[in-house]
Design an enzyme around this catalytic site. Structure first.
Site, short mmCIF file in Angstrom:
data_model
loop_
_atom_site.label_atom_id
_atom_site.label_comp_id
_atom_site.label_asym_id
_atom_site.label_seq_id
_atom_site.Cartn_x
_atom_site.Cartn_y
_atom_site.Cartn_z
CG ASP A 78 -0.08 -0.62 2.86
OD1 ASP A 78 0.74 -0.70 2.31
OD2 ASP A 78 -1.16 -0.79 3.70
CG ASN A 147 -8.38 -1.06 11.92
OD1 ASN A 147 -7.13 -2.07 11.84
ND2 ASN A 147 -8.53 0.04 11.63
CG HIS A 149 -5.48 -1.80 9.00
ND1 HIS A 149 -5.03 -1.09 8.83
CD2 HIS A 149 -4.09 -1.88 9.21
CE1 HIS A 149 -4.18 0.17 9.41
NE2 HIS A 149 -3.16 -1.42 9.84
CD GLU A 154 -8.71 1.04 7.67
OE1 GLU A 154 -8.00 0.14 8.61
OE2 GLU A 154 -7.65 2.46 7.89
P1 PGA Z 1 2.68 -1.40 12.93
O1 PGA Z 1 1.67 -0.94 11.83
O2 PGA Z 1 3.29 -2.38 12.21
O3 PGA Z 1 3.14 -0.06 13.08
O4 PGA Z 1 2.27 -1.64 14.30
C1 PGA Z 1 0.49 -2.88 11.62
C2 PGA Z 1 -0.83 -2.05 10.73
O5 PGA Z 1 -0.71 -1.63 11.12
O6 PGA Z 1 -0.57 -2.71 9.38
#
Ligand code: PGA
Length: 254
Positions: A78, A147, A149, A154
């Site tokens: 992404d 959350n 995702h 999302e």
């Molecule tokens: P993070 O993000 O490694 O900064 O916790 C992971 C994600 O949102 O996929």
């Protein structure tokens, strides 16, 4: 050992490590062994704080001469939309700084789904076509949001979604806003879809810390629920989870 033996290690693995670093190193070692077994592997890559020690381990292995990425192709999950690629918080800059600048990968074969809001549909289709043209992703590295995702899919994302423009969830904006001190955090991103991710032949998910425990729990039990996009991974045959005790929901010893 032949490629199949290394790459299709098991249908589902849930491994719990003593620390974030240990989980990250084990995930890095899976990437390294994949590339050693298949030097022209197609890797799916991810950003996020969780991945920093993964890439540090890969860079260290490269510097020791243990692995070459000269024939590898990579696709990141992404990217923020309407953020210039040379902005320090773009995922292009992040990947260059953490990984690509330090290994022998051909940068022309490191793909990140760049888009502006006015050309995202065409760019998304191009990205899907490019992944298909390379023969598909051998190993997709994934983090998970608090959350649930995966990529920027999302809650509410469809199981069959493909690369597309998405609006970021409020929790994602809160989690990532800390990285943006010079400008507002972007509100939209382009992301591989859940369906795109499930098309990878193998998936390695790294999750550490208590903030991920609920999402990991929902992702690994009970079947697909759009409220936790990562729960779609239960439908994939070759997923390895690299967790620490906190993300696995285990209480620390008293
Ligand atoms: P993070 O993000 O490694 O900064 O916790 C992971 C994600 O949102 O996929």
């Amino acid at each position: 050992m032949d490629t199949e033996t290394i790459m299709l290690v098991s249908s589902f693995q849930r491994m719990i490590f003593a620390s974030h670093n240990a989980a990250a190193q084990a995930a890095a070692d899976l990437i390294i062994s994949t590339v050693r077994a298949k030097p022209d592997a197609v890797l799916g890559l991810a950003t996020g704080g969780t991945m920093e020690p993964v890439y540090a381990r890969i860079v260290a292995a490269f510097k020791k001469g243990a692995v070459s990425f000269a024939q590898v192709t990579s696709f990141n999950l992404d990217e923020y939309v309407d953020l210039p690629p040379d902005h320090p918080n773009s995922y292009r800059s992040t990947m260059d700084e953490l990984l690509f600048n330090h290994i022998d990968i051909d940068k022309a074969r490191t793909f990140i789904p760049a888009a502006r809001s006015d050309d995202s549909a065409a760019r998304a289709d191009d990205y899907e076509r490019l992944i298909a043209e390379t023969g598909g992703i051998d190993l997709q590295l994934l983090g998970i949001g608090g959350n649930g995702h995966i990529g920027f899919n999302e809650p509410g994302s469809s199981r069959d979604s493909r690369t597309r423009l998405v609006e970021l969830h409020q929790k994602t904006i809160e989690a990532n806003a800390r990285f943006f001190d010079d400008r507002p955090m972007p509100s939209h991103a382009i992301t591989m879809g859940i369906g795109t991710i499930l098309s990878a032949r193998n998936i390695a998910v790294v999750a550490t810390g208590t903030t991920k425990a609920d999402a990991v729990h929902a992702a690994t039990l009970g079947g697909f629920d759009a409220a936790c996009p990562a729960s779609a991974l239960q439908e994939h045959k070759h997923v390895s989870w690299f967790l620490d005790a906190a993300a696995a929901g285990q209480k620390a010893a008293a």
